[in-house]
Design a protein around this motif. Structure first.
Motif, PDB file in Angstrom:
ATOM      1  N   ARG A 202       0.853  -1.186   0.000  1.00 17.80           N
ATOM      2  CA  ARG A 202       0.000   0.000   0.000  1.00 17.80           C
ATOM      3  C   ARG A 202       0.891   1.239   0.000  1.00 17.80           C
ATOM      4  O   ARG A 202       1.828   1.338   0.803  1.00 17.80           O
ATOM      5  CB  ARG A 202      -0.918   0.026   1.233  1.00 17.80           C
TER       6      ARG A 202
ATOM      7  N   SER B 163       2.002   5.068   0.685  1.00 19.32           N
ATOM      8  CA  SER B 163       1.832   6.262   1.534  1.00 19.32           C
ATOM      9  C   SER B 163       1.362   6.001   2.958  1.00 19.32           C
ATOM     10  O   SER B 163       1.664   6.773   3.868  1.00 19.32           O
ATOM     11  CB  SER B 163       0.840   7.256   0.896  1.00 19.32           C
ATOM     12  N   ILE B 164       0.634   4.960   3.237  1.00 23.86           N
ATOM     13  CA  ILE B 164       0.016   4.747   4.545  1.00 23.86           C
ATOM     14  C   ILE B 164       1.081   4.553   5.617  1.00 23.86           C
ATOM     15  O   ILE B 164       2.101   3.895   5.387  1.00 23.86           O
ATOM     16  CB  ILE B 164      -0.906   3.518   4.493  1.00 23.86           C
TER      17      ILE B 164
ATOM     18  N   ASP C 221      -5.546   4.254   5.821  1.00 28.27           N
ATOM     19  CA  ASP C 221      -5.891   3.741   4.497  1.00 28.27           C
ATOM     20  C   ASP C 221      -7.288   4.203   4.113  1.00 28.27           C
ATOM     21  O   ASP C 221      -8.242   4.057   4.874  1.00 28.27           O
ATOM     22  CB  ASP C 221      -5.838   2.215   4.500  1.00 28.27           C
ATOM     23  N   SER C 222      -7.411   4.747   2.912  1.00 32.60           N
ATOM     24  CA  SER C 222      -8.701   5.236   2.431  1.00 32.60           C
ATOM     25  C   SER C 222      -9.565   4.135   1.870  1.00 32.60           C
ATOM     26  O   SER C 222     -10.751   4.347   1.606  1.00 32.60           O
ATOM     27  CB  SER C 222      -8.481   6.288   1.331  1.00 32.60           C
TER      28      SER C 222
ATOM     29  N   ASP D 191      -9.320  -1.350  -8.105  1.00 29.06           N
ATOM     30  CA  ASP D 191      -8.133  -0.563  -7.774  1.00 29.06           C
ATOM     31  C   ASP D 191      -7.456   0.016  -9.009  1.00 29.06           C
ATOM     32  O   ASP D 191      -6.321   0.499  -8.933  1.00 29.06           O
ATOM     33  CB  ASP D 191      -7.133  -1.397  -6.971  1.00 29.06           C
TER      34      ASP D 191
ATOM     35  N   PHE E 104      -3.350   4.342  -3.512  1.00 31.95           N
ATOM     36  CA  PHE E 104      -3.873   4.997  -2.322  1.00 31.95           C
ATOM     37  C   PHE E 104      -4.593   6.260  -2.782  1.00 31.95           C
ATOM     38  O   PHE E 104      -4.013   7.104  -3.463  1.00 31.95           O
ATOM     39  CB  PHE E 104      -2.723   5.341  -1.364  1.00 31.95           C
TER      40      PHE E 104
ATOM     41  N   PRO F  40      -1.044  10.724  -4.233  1.00 33.21           N
ATOM     42  CA  PRO F  40      -1.330  11.150  -2.859  1.00 33.21           C
ATOM     43  C   PRO F  40      -0.594  12.422  -2.468  1.00 33.21           C
ATOM     44  O   PRO F  40      -0.899  13.010  -1.424  1.00 33.21           O
ATOM     45  CB  PRO F  40      -0.853   9.959  -2.018  1.00 33.21           C
TER      46      PRO F  40
END
Length: 774
Positions: A233, A235-236, A271-272, A294, A301, A449
């Protein structure tokens, strides 16, 4: 202005915890070297610390089997308790490298997690046997309210009771409940620490210190610092720290006083989730049988680094006192005050605005909340055993007084054009708006992001203050009719009142309800042999209006006087019929269980006419559960289970529009499966001691396709996940453990929301833990 991530000062407690971890790392080498020479002559503690990165005393493999529940309300050993109960013990938490409640509950079939939109979208929302249990969480037998993502650094074990459980814990618990058991001071001295380095910049430090400073008094301190990104994933990141001191006087005496405090803080870029796709590209397309989309890259993300954040805080103070009147009678009083809070702005991807299917874009719709839940509980229990008319009775009785208050407000989010986001919604995220809309729109297949957020936010202090008050009394008894027949019974009375005051720009409204209800359970147990039982049981639960107390999805909601909506405002009732058997085999080292059951929620709140809700609905789950926990041989351990759940919305009522009117064009949900209820789920975790120093293990976890909504139009696919571990004892005081989670790097979803999105689980994650104990 845009919301910037909070910079934690150098003096923050999180960095202090990290510094402790670094100090442990730096100084442990000398201790290890010394320990390698002198451990033969040292007395080792026999206690076991249950944190995922912590080992106490001489590291010996402990059994996966649990013989007795922690609560005095369980008036018989588990093998003689007529209900399905799964206890996740210390060794399973450690061997699987679990760090959160969701990690731990993965090992329990029949338990899934759901996503939320507002209220508690990122916090724990387990579903047990198909029923939402986010309000049915307990800590040491006391309700643990508020939106939280629970850690386990201070957790001894986790108990999952399945089936309606209001007689044990009060309102709710239609499908069951979860109780987390805290670590407490023990006799003797020990110091344990652990540090975990892993993929995706995972860094975790734990410290567990126990000191006996008087003959009958001891102090214990647990510390934790954790930071990580998420495999697979973009950026998270998750960043949290915690501290949990406790002090006990009177260990081993007739009077025992325990004082404890628990503090946890987190500061995350959450997480979005992944938006659901659509079966066609129409701008008004309805979901058919759609799964998350996705855009071809599971790393995507859809949030904004420049805007999104989630901060949480938990403070829990507990004072408990026990007095033994005799070997057959004990009085216990528990007083607890807890305060939990969450503060977030996070992206909900596209909000079902059809940009995904029309343009291949995503609207970054902002969800926000600032809430605090404050809980004060006093619970008094009297328990023990006695003989009457030749029958042995093992009993527990008590009273509870609890006050819960949730204060919830939010942020006003303004787009780059100065309009309040979400009112109105944008007229489509066309491809030309990607990268040019101040972060409002992004690409489905290649989101950025790092887009600069061109909007702003301000606190909106309008909101709702909800207060719930519980007054309850209960009694439980296991009666030994003769050595082969036991009768188990429990009864609880609740007076539950809830009041919600809502303030808005147009004025103030008040909704309130008083509910009074009895719940009970009974079970007949036949013991053909000492090591086994066959049982038949019945149990009930009640879910009154406003039972979540303003912090989460409310199925049986309050309605204010004068509202256009009317409702019966009665408790929903659930019953469970269960036939099961439990056996301790292989010299009582391995526990086997099997149960068939039917759970019926007969008077759910449903829409019967426009703006009219009545307690007239029904849902049902028929199921089968199997489990095994313990040692097959001295070297081979297993913790496994299987669950089959056939769910049905027997009478779901009419389909409602958002305003409570009947949606005449919608198909009925009658006969559909219940959301978040997999037909089949299976978990297996097993370890084998190859040598006295080397242990290897692994696990497989399967979950069937799960629907997110009652219409069964959105779903997340079935999946199988594999894990592996190996541990090695360098010395009696130092251990290494390698865990590889999601070994095949499977892309799968572990939370489904009813309308807009699903949450993707982490990809392949490697964790190397060094733990030491003195």
């Amino acid at each position: 202005m845009s919301r910037q991530p909070i910079k934690i000062p150098v003096s923050s407690p999180r960095l202090l915890a990290s510094a402790i971890g670094v100090a442990i790392t730096a100084t442990s080498a000398a201790h290890m070297a010394q320990a390698a020479e002198s451990t033969e002559s040292k007395t080792q503690s026999n206690s076991i610390s249950l944190g995922a990165t912590t080992v106490t005393g001489e590291q010996q493999a402990q059994s996966y089997q649990t013989e007795k529940g922690s609560s005095q309300k369980y008036t018989a050993p588990l093998v003689d308790t007529p209900r399905s109960i799964t206890v996740i013990p210390a060794q399973v938490l450690q061997d699987t490298a679990a760090t959160s409640l969701q990690d731990a509950l993965r090992t329990v079939p029949g338990v899934t997690f759901g996503a939320g939109e507002g209220g508690n979208p990122q916090g724990d929302r387990p579903f047990i046997r198909g029923f939402d249990a986010q309000g049915d969480m307990y800590l040491d037998g006391v309700r643990d309210a508020g939106g939280q993502t629970r850690e386990i650094f201070d957790v001894e074990s986790i108990e999952v009771s399945k089936g309606p459980n209001s007689s044990m814990g009060g309102r709710g618990s239609a499908g069951g409940s979860v109780n987390m058991v805290s670590k407490t001071p023990k006799m003797g001295d020990f110091l344990n620490g652990g540090f975990t380095y892993g993929s995706d910049q995972t860094r975790r430090y734990t410290l567990d210190v126990n000191r006996q400073f008087l003959d009958t008094a001891a102090f214990r301190l647990n510390l934790m610092s954790h930071e990580q990104n998420v495999a697979g994933r973009d950026s998270i990141n998750y960043d949290r720290w915690g501290v949990a001191p406790s002090l006990t006087f009177g260990l081993g005496t007739e009077n025992r006083l325990n004082l404890s405090y628990y503090h946890l803080e987190s500061n995350d870029l959450p997480d979005s989730g992944i938006p659901y796709g659509y079966s066609n590209s129409s701008k008004t397309a309805a979901h058919g049988h759609d799964k998350p989309d996705d855009g071809g890259n599971s790393n995507n993300f859809y949030g904004l680094k420049d805007r999104d954040f989630r901060k949480t805080r938990v403070d829990i103070s507990t004072v408990s006192f026990e007095h033994d009147f005799s070997d057959a009678m004990t009085l216990k009083n528990t007083f607890r005050h807890g305060n939990t809070g969450q503060d977030y702005i996070l992206t909900q991807p596209d909000d079902s605005q059809h940009n995904v299917n029309q343009y291949g874009t995503v609207w970054r719709r902002a969800n926000s909340r600032v809430s605090t839940t404050e809980t004060t509980t006093n619970q008094t229990d009297l328990f023990g055993n006695f003989q009457v008319m030749g029958f042995k009775n093992t009993y527990s009785t008590g009273v509870e007084f609890t006050r819960e208050e949730t204060r919830a407000s939010s942020y006003s989010i303004y787009g780059p054009n100065g309009q309040l986001q979400g009112n109105p919604k944008p007229n489509g995220c066309t491809p030309g708006m990607v990268g040019t809309s101040g972060g409002v729109c992004t690409s489905l297949d290649n989101p950025n992001p790092n887009d600069v957020w061109g909007g702003s936010d301000s606190r909106n202090y309008y909101g709702t203050n909800t207060v719930g008050v519980t007054k309850a009394a209960y009694v439980f008894d296991t009666i030994e009719l003769d050595p082969k027949w036991l009768l188990n019974a429990g009864l609880r009375y609740d007076a539950f009142s809830t009041t919600a005051n809502t303030n808005s720009a147009t004025g103030r409204s008040k909704a309130e309800n008083d509910s009074h209800f009895f719940n009970w359970q009974t079970g007949l147990v036949w013991k053909p042999l000492d090591n086994g039982s066959v049982y038949l049981s019945y149990a009930t639960s009640a879910t009154p209006p406003g039972g979540i107390v303003g912090e989460g999805a409310e199925g049986n909601a309050l309605v204010a006087p004068g509202s256009t909506i009317t409702s019966d405002l009665k408790p929903e009732e659930t019953v469970n019929y269960e036939l099961g058997t439990k056996w301790d085999v292989f010299q009582d080292r391995l526990s086997l269980t099997a149960a068939v059951f039917r759970t019926e929620k007969k008077n759910t709140r449903v829409l019967t006419d426009s703006f009219t809700y009545e307690n007239a609905g029904e849902s049902r789950v028929d199921g089968l559960e199997l489990s095994a926990s313990g040692k097959i041989t001295d070297k081979w351990q297993v913790f496994a289970g299987y669950s089959y759940l056939k769910s049905e919305l027997v009478d779901p009522g009419k389909k409602a529009n958002r305003n409570g009117s009947i949606n005449t064009g919608a198909l009925s949900d009658k006969g559909n499966e219940m959301p978040n209820t997999p037909k089949n789920s299976f978990s297996l975790w097993t370890t084998y001691d190859v040598t006295p120093k080397l242990t290897v293990g692994g696990g497989a976890f399967y979950v069937d396709e799960v629907y997110g909504d009652t219409a069964n139009t959105v779903y997340v696919p079935s999946y199988t996940r594999y894990d592996a571990m190996a541990s090695y004892k360098l010395t009696k005081n130092v251990d290494l453990q390698l865990n590889v989670q999601n070994l095949t790097d499977k892309t799968y979803y572990d939370k489904a929301y009813a309308a807009h999105f699903a949450s993707q689980a982490a990809g392949r994650t490697a964790l190397l833990t060094t733990s030491f104990h003195f």
